[in-house]
Design a protein around this motif. Structure first.
Motif, mmCIF file in Angstrom:
data_model
loop_
_atom_site.group_PDB
_atom_site.id
_atom_site.type_symbol
_atom_site.label_atom_id
_atom_site.label_comp_id
_atom_site.label_asym_id
_atom_site.label_seq_id
_atom_site.Cartn_x
_atom_site.Cartn_y
_atom_site.Cartn_z
ATOM 1 N N ALA A 194 0.760 -1.235 -0.177
ATOM 2 C CA ALA A 194 -0.162 -0.155 -0.275
ATOM 3 C C ALA A 194 0.892 1.242 0.219
ATOM 4 O O ALA A 194 0.369 2.420 -0.503
ATOM 5 C CB ALA A 194 -1.012 -0.311 0.996
ATOM 6 N N SER A 227 -4.236 1.765 4.808
ATOM 7 C CA SER A 227 -5.067 1.267 3.470
ATOM 8 C C SER A 227 -3.764 1.764 2.633
ATOM 9 O O SER A 227 -3.609 3.393 2.992
ATOM 10 C CB SER A 227 -6.402 1.489 3.705
ATOM 11 N N GLY A 249 -5.515 4.041 0.911
ATOM 12 C CA GLY A 249 -5.683 5.983 0.900
ATOM 13 C C GLY A 249 -5.834 6.165 1.557
ATOM 14 O O GLY A 249 -4.631 7.759 1.368
ATOM 15 N N GLU A 250 -5.408 5.847 2.600
ATOM 16 C CA GLU A 250 -5.059 6.710 3.730
ATOM 17 C C GLU A 250 -3.352 7.356 3.379
ATOM 18 O O GLU A 250 -2.751 8.233 4.024
ATOM 19 C CB GLU A 250 -5.038 6.018 4.804
ATOM 20 N N LEU A 259 -9.350 11.805 1.830
ATOM 21 C CA LEU A 259 -9.683 10.930 1.410
ATOM 22 C C LEU A 259 -11.165 10.863 1.180
ATOM 23 O O LEU A 259 -12.269 11.442 1.743
ATOM 24 C CB LEU A 259 -9.662 9.892 2.420
ATOM 25 N N ALA A 296 -14.326 8.514 0.713
ATOM 26 C CA ALA A 296 -14.732 7.000 0.904
ATOM 27 C C ALA A 296 -12.972 6.572 1.353
ATOM 28 O O ALA A 296 -12.815 6.489 2.386
ATOM 29 C CB ALA A 296 -14.993 6.673 -0.190
ATOM 30 N N THR A 297 -13.179 5.317 0.693
ATOM 31 C CA THR A 297 -11.385 5.131 0.486
ATOM 32 C C THR A 297 -10.793 5.413 -0.040
ATOM 33 O O THR A 297 -9.276 4.936 -0.152
ATOM 34 C CB THR A 297 -11.409 2.671 0.671
ATOM 35 N N ASN A 298 -11.027 6.685 -1.276
ATOM 36 C CA ASN A 298 -9.809 6.527 -2.759
ATOM 37 C C ASN A 298 -9.724 8.407 -2.425
ATOM 38 O O ASN A 298 -10.035 8.622 -1.881
ATOM 39 C CB ASN A 298 -11.112 6.545 -3.388
#
Length: 149
Positions: free
Chosen positions: A36, A98, A100-101, A134, A136-138
């Motif tokens: 990641a 993640s 994204g994070e 960020l 959602a998760t993107n």
């Protein structure tokens, strides 16, 4: 509580060219860097080619430093080259973040680092810097004046 030194002997450290290429490590052969985080570094390196205004900053020859310490905290940085100073920073994100994070944190870190150079705005559309967020998760760049992606 201060964060542990990311470059101490208990850290795994990889060097990854911004222009792409395989991660290298002298100290931890056979241990791959966290996927990641590698993806996050690659995404930000790609974005560095876009929407950068002001003084020319040649980032093509820079090499990321990615470190994971014994408590699984991640630090990033690069060593200086051709008019760009080096930096290293760790702010409490761990290896299990993640994509994204990690991407949002890396983008914010690099944006803050480049802001230290005269007249460098990245990324910018006109008068406003876009901010890494960020959604959602993107990860995404967002215009703070209107919220447009």
């Amino acid at each position: 509580m201060p964060l542990p030194d990311p470059w101490n002997r208990d850290s795994l450290v990889w060097r990854i060219p911004l222009a792409g290429g395989a991660a290298e490590s002298d100290d931890n052969p056979g241990v791959d860097p966290p996927e990641a985080w590698v993806r996050a570094l690659a995404a930000v390196a790609l974005d560095l080619r876009c929407l950068r205004y002001g003084r020319e900053v040649n980032v093509g020859r820079l090499v990321w430093d990615l470190a994971v310490d014994s408590e699984y905290f991640v630090s990033i940085g690069w060593q200086g080259a051709r008019g760009v100073g080096g930096f290293s920073r760790g702010e409490g994100l761990t290896v299990d973040a993640s994509f994204g994070e990690a991407a949002v944190w890396v983008a914010d870190t690099v944006q803050s680092e480049l802001a230290g150079y005269d007249f460098v705005q990245w990324p910018s559309r006109g008068r406003h810097l876009l901010l890494p967020r960020l959604l959602a998760t993107n990860p995404a760049w967002v215009d703070p004046h209107g919220g447009r992606r």
